[in-house]
Design a protein around this motif. Structure first.
Motif, short mmCIF file in Angstrom:
data_model
loop_
_atom_site.label_atom_id
_atom_site.label_comp_id
_atom_site.label_asym_id
_atom_site.label_seq_id
_atom_site.Cartn_x
_atom_site.Cartn_y
_atom_site.Cartn_z
N ARG A 122 -2.21 -65.17 -24.37
CA ARG A 122 -3.09 -64.40 -24.64
C ARG A 122 -4.49 -64.35 -23.53
NH1 ARG A 122 -8.42 -65.46 -23.10
NH2 ARG A 122 -8.22 -67.32 -23.04
N LEU A 123 -4.07 -65.32 -21.92
CA LEU A 123 -4.21 -64.61 -20.90
C LEU A 123 -3.33 -64.01 -20.08
CD1 LEU A 123 -4.97 -68.60 -19.65
CD2 LEU A 123 -6.47 -66.41 -20.14
N ALA A 124 -1.79 -63.48 -20.45
CA ALA A 124 -0.67 -62.51 -20.11
C ALA A 124 -0.64 -61.84 -20.50
CB ALA A 124 0.69 -63.27 -20.48
N GLY A 125 -1.29 -61.37 -21.92
CA GLY A 125 -1.87 -59.98 -22.78
C GLY A 125 -3.06 -59.76 -21.73
N GLU A 126 -4.30 -59.91 -21.24
CA GLU A 126 -4.95 -59.64 -20.75
C GLU A 126 -4.84 -59.41 -19.89
OE1 GLU A 126 -8.33 -62.93 -20.67
OE2 GLU A 126 -9.04 -62.52 -23.03
N ALA A 127 -4.21 -59.90 -18.85
CA ALA A 127 -3.62 -58.66 -17.19
C ALA A 127 -3.31 -58.20 -17.22
CB ALA A 127 -2.70 -60.67 -16.80
N THR A 128 -1.47 -58.05 -18.62
CA THR A 128 -1.03 -57.21 -18.74
C THR A 128 -1.95 -55.84 -19.66
OG1 THR A 128 -0.68 -57.37 -20.87
CG2 THR A 128 1.26 -57.85 -18.29
N ALA A 129 -3.05 -56.02 -20.12
CA ALA A 129 -3.79 -55.57 -20.47
C ALA A 129 -4.45 -54.19 -19.45
CB ALA A 129 -5.21 -55.40 -21.65
N ALA A 130 -5.28 -55.49 -18.58
CA ALA A 130 -6.34 -54.78 -17.26
C ALA A 130 -5.33 -54.34 -16.63
CB ALA A 130 -6.83 -55.89 -16.88
N LEU A 131 -4.03 -54.52 -15.91
CA LEU A 131 -2.56 -53.46 -14.69
C LEU A 131 -2.84 -52.09 -15.98
CD1 LEU A 131 -0.97 -53.22 -13.57
CD2 LEU A 131 0.74 -53.74 -15.22
N MET A 132 -2.53 -51.54 -16.85
CA MET A 132 -2.33 -50.32 -18.29
C MET A 132 -4.19 -49.88 -17.90
SD MET A 132 -1.86 -50.39 -22.30
CE MET A 132 0.29 -50.01 -21.99
N GLN A 133 -4.70 -50.70 -18.29
CA GLN A 133 -6.41 -49.80 -18.03
C GLN A 133 -6.04 -49.32 -16.25
OE1 GLN A 133 -9.31 -48.99 -20.53
NE2 GLN A 133 -9.21 -47.74 -19.14
N ARG A 134 -6.31 -50.16 -15.64
CA ARG A 134 -5.88 -49.58 -14.49
C ARG A 134 -5.02 -48.81 -14.18
NH1 ARG A 134 -3.52 -50.62 -9.75
NH2 ARG A 134 -2.98 -53.05 -10.73
N GLN A 135 -3.80 -48.26 -14.28
CA GLN A 135 -3.13 -47.57 -14.04
C GLN A 135 -2.99 -46.01 -14.53
OE1 GLN A 135 1.38 -49.51 -14.58
NE2 GLN A 135 1.06 -50.34 -12.84
N ARG A 136 -3.72 -45.89 -16.01
CA ARG A 136 -3.73 -45.56 -16.95
C ARG A 136 -5.36 -45.28 -17.90
NH1 ARG A 136 0.80 -45.74 -20.86
NH2 ARG A 136 0.29 -43.45 -21.54
N PRO A 137 -6.24 -44.81 -16.70
CA PRO A 137 -7.86 -44.67 -16.89
C PRO A 137 -8.18 -43.85 -18.42
CG PRO A 137 -7.65 -43.66 -15.19
CD PRO A 137 -6.27 -44.81 -15.63
N ASP A 138 -7.33 -43.28 -18.46
CA ASP A 138 -7.33 -41.87 -19.75
C ASP A 138 -7.00 -42.75 -21.04
OD1 ASP A 138 -9.50 -40.54 -18.32
OD2 ASP A 138 -7.52 -39.13 -17.40
N ILE A 139 -6.05 -43.46 -20.72
CA ILE A 139 -5.70 -43.89 -22.73
C ILE A 139 -6.60 -44.47 -23.64
CG2 ILE A 139 -4.95 -46.72 -21.47
CD1 ILE A 139 -2.14 -46.09 -22.69
N ASP A 140 -5.60 -44.32 -24.26
CA ASP A 140 -6.66 -44.60 -26.04
C ASP A 140 -6.47 -45.81 -25.79
OD1 ASP A 140 -7.07 -45.08 -28.65
OD2 ASP A 140 -6.20 -43.32 -28.93
N PRO A 141 -7.96 -46.48 -25.90
CA PRO A 141 -8.06 -47.70 -26.29
C PRO A 141 -7.25 -48.99 -27.04
CG PRO A 141 -10.37 -46.65 -25.93
CD PRO A 141 -9.66 -45.35 -25.78
N LYS A 142 -6.86 -47.99 -28.30
CA LYS A 142 -5.90 -48.79 -28.94
C LYS A 142 -5.09 -49.03 -28.32
CE LYS A 142 -3.47 -44.70 -31.15
NZ LYS A 142 -3.36 -43.62 -32.34
#
Length: 192
Positions: free
Chosen positions: A59-79
């Motif tokens: 879970r922690l690894a997924g949260e970390a990579t999701a946060a990175l994805m959100q930072r790199q691509r702020p306009d990405i679809d939340p799904k």
């Protein structure tokens, strides 16, 4: 025909989202990694290693990579962020096979070392299948993004050969088209 040949002829990948509990025990994981490491390794360089994602670390690894994805691509679809957040919780165990080559080795070319890491990943999958588990080998964007690799515990010189998802399937295995041997096999002939 031997059991090994039957296993190799019938081995299938199962989508990680269909790989559920139970996963391998600690003793089974140790056996899987021992078997995985029995691959050709010219020069005994051990040009690979493993990172285990199990329990809450998934879970922690997924949260970390999701946060990175959100930072790199702020306009990405939340799904897609949610999908990323669940990357490591799709199955009970995820084993990262890390390629750690020795560049410019005087005798063993880097390509040989990379191939050895691929052999480790395949040995791991076949061993898990032989134990009755299902597997899927995934790479996706985290394998190629330097920041994601750092989050997952890789050094700058290491590469992610793949994430091997392991557990019990919740769907029946299914076949996919396989190559026609006539399309991929030739007999060598001297070049004129």
């Amino acid at each position: 025909m031997t059991d090994t040949l039957d296993l190799l002829k019938t081995r299938r990948s199962i989508p990680a989202v269909n790989i559920v509990e139970p996963g391998p025990s600690d003793a089974q994981i140790e056996e899987l990694l021992t078997i995985a490491a029995r691959v050709p390794d010219h020069g005994k360089l051990v040009p690979w290693r493993f990172i285990l994602f199990r329990g809450d670390s998934r879970r922690l690894a997924g949260e970390a990579t999701a946060a990175l994805m959100q930072r790199q691509r702020p306009d990405i679809d939340p799904k897609f962020i949610e999908f990323e957040r669940n990357r490591f919780t799709r199955s009970p165990l995820v084993i990262a096979v890390v390629s750690r080559t020795v560049p410019d080795h005087p005798k063993i070319k880097e390509w040989e070392q990379v191939l050895s890491a691929g052999a480790v990943a395949m040995n791991l999958m076949v061993a898990a299948n032989a134990m009755g588990f299902s597997t899927q080998w995934i790479t996706e964007w985290v394998s190629y993004d330097p920041e994601a690799r750092h989050i997952l515990g890789l050094s700058d010189s290491e590469r992610l050969a793949g994430l091997i998802h392991i557990g019990t399937r919740d769907i029946p295995p299914f076949e996919r088209p396989r190559p026609n041997l006539a399309d991929i096999v030739t007999d060598w002939k001297p070049v004129a």
